[in-house]
Design an enzyme around this catalytic site. Sequence first.
Site, short mmCIF file in Angstrom:
data_model
loop_
_atom_site.label_atom_id
_atom_site.label_comp_id
_atom_site.label_asym_id
_atom_site.label_seq_id
_atom_site.Cartn_x
_atom_site.Cartn_y
_atom_site.Cartn_z
CE LYS A 1 -3.59 -9.65 -1.21
NZ LYS A 1 -3.90 -8.37 -0.89
CG HIS A 2 -2.74 -2.53 -4.82
ND1 HIS A 2 -1.92 -2.47 -3.68
CD2 HIS A 2 -2.66 -1.72 -5.60
CE1 HIS A 2 -1.21 -1.51 -4.09
NE2 HIS A 2 -1.62 -0.73 -5.17
CD GLU B 1 10.89 -2.05 6.77
OE1 GLU B 1 10.42 -3.24 6.93
OE2 GLU B 1 11.14 -1.46 5.97
N GLY C 1 6.76 -6.48 -0.46
CA GLY C 1 6.02 -6.16 0.92
C GLY C 1 7.12 -6.59 1.94
CB SER C 2 6.46 -7.62 5.46
OG SER C 2 5.47 -8.78 5.27
CD1 TRP D 1 0.03 -1.58 3.04
CD2 TRP D 1 0.78 0.49 3.32
NE1 TRP D 1 1.04 -1.50 4.20
CE2 TRP D 1 1.37 -0.27 4.23
CE3 TRP D 1 0.96 1.82 3.12
CZ2 TRP D 1 2.31 0.39 5.34
CZ3 TRP D 1 2.08 2.37 4.19
CH2 TRP D 1 2.66 1.58 5.14
CB CYS E 1 11.14 -0.73 0.99
SG CYS E 1 11.25 0.06 -0.75
CD GLU F 1 12.47 -5.20 -5.43
OE1 GLU F 1 13.44 -4.78 -4.74
OE2 GLU F 1 12.97 -5.17 -6.83
#
Length: 455
Positions: free
Chosen positions: A155-156, A360, A207-208, A131, A263, A229
Amino acid sequence: MAYQSTNPYDGKILQTFDPINANQLEEKLHRASVCFSDDWRSRSYADRAAVLSRAAAILRERPEEFAKLITLEMGKLLPQSIGEVALSAAILDYYAQNAERFLAPEKLVTAKGEALVESSPIGVLFGVEPWNYPYYQIARFAAPNLMAGNVVMVKHASSVPQCALAFERLMQEAGAPAGAYTNLFISKDQVSQVIDDPRIRGVALTGSEAAGAVVAARAGQNLKKTTMELGGSDAFIVLEDADLDKAVKCAVSGRMGNSGQACTASKRFIVVEALADRFLEKFQAALENFKPGDPLDKQTTLAPLSSAEALENLLGQVQRAVAGGARVVMGGERIDRTGAFMQPTILTDISEKNPAYKQEFFGPVALFFRVPDEDAAVALANDSPFGLGGSVFTQDIERGKQLARRIDTGMVFINAPASSSPELPFGGVKNSGYGRELSGAGIQEFVNKKLIRVA
Ligand code: NAP
């Protein structure tokens, strides 16, 4: 689980969408697969480029319309949302203009006869996207792969469904045939089904680490290539010969852009002893100037975090860091007002045993470290599970380059915070993932490098 858009500025639910059912999913997979085999793969580069260029032009014609959805759904300051729309358009144009050159057949030097390598598309690709940059992340995945002749399904993140639909509509309006770009409102179980589906030939996730591990494992079971990523905890190294004012200015933008939810945000500030006190003092003074407010109001400088949950997670991390011995130089709390607002925060005295040391922080929380010299800075920068980006500040560019070579990340920026541009490769090593997006490298990830040999 529903796809829900909630404004993090005031907590109001804006729209909710149910995940699609099994029949709808099958229909979309079928349409994508047919679009690939009967249409898109055999179109010329010029035909595909016409669609992507048109999409870029539409973004440029109506930036506020697209940008406002970002701001409403995840809280980004409107000028930054407008910047993201412009960057997404630039990515679409970049691949429209350069894909054919990047994927041109390559003649090989061989002892006998003739040999060449052609780059052909591999089929339907599946992207799982976050997001924090709702259009830019998709543009990075969709533009190179569509230009390569693949078709994409996305898939967002469930918190940005309006942006997800806006991008799908954008591609339709630009003339993409049905099935070339498909948005999927699907559950996590359906994500697994899609990965398992034989029509899907490659999977990309941004994402994570947690999501990356699940999706990469599933794709691995199916022997499907992935790019990942993932997160980062980028070091921002300031050497004793740095331009201090410039370093502080970049530290502020590097940590505070997108409310710290990038990120490649600067997250660990590693400053050589000679400048440490002065840097900290100026950094703190600059962070105190941020003013929370409505992210749609162009005067606001501090946006809310993307959601109430994101704020709770970040506060929990700060509390655990403090329980582990960290000292709060400034901030550390939520801002006492409606909305998911976090105080700009600086933490110091973070020992190796502190959980914060290797985590993070996805928000406006800076971890500050002082080190005796350059070697200690490099050692600390590399003592991280992540390897995404990083910055080095020095007035001696050669010294900066030497130091950059010693940092175990995918990207290092000298005298600047991390940034992204269509022509620059983007990606990391270690737990920050693998593969590259953007640049010439990004279009090579999901193509078949086919050898054609004439005896
Ligand atoms: P996230 O929870 O991993 O979500 C990213 C995407 O993965 C969303 O679409 C999410 O769907 C989906 N997802 C999550 N868990 C899943 C699972 N078990 N199975 C299948 N799909 C799953 O990431 P986030 O916390 O929203 O985003 C922030 C993270 O992304 C940070 O670590 C950040 O550093 C990283 N990031 C990396 C880059 C990069 O280029 N390296 C860029 C931006 C962000 P739902 O929304 O439905 O949960």
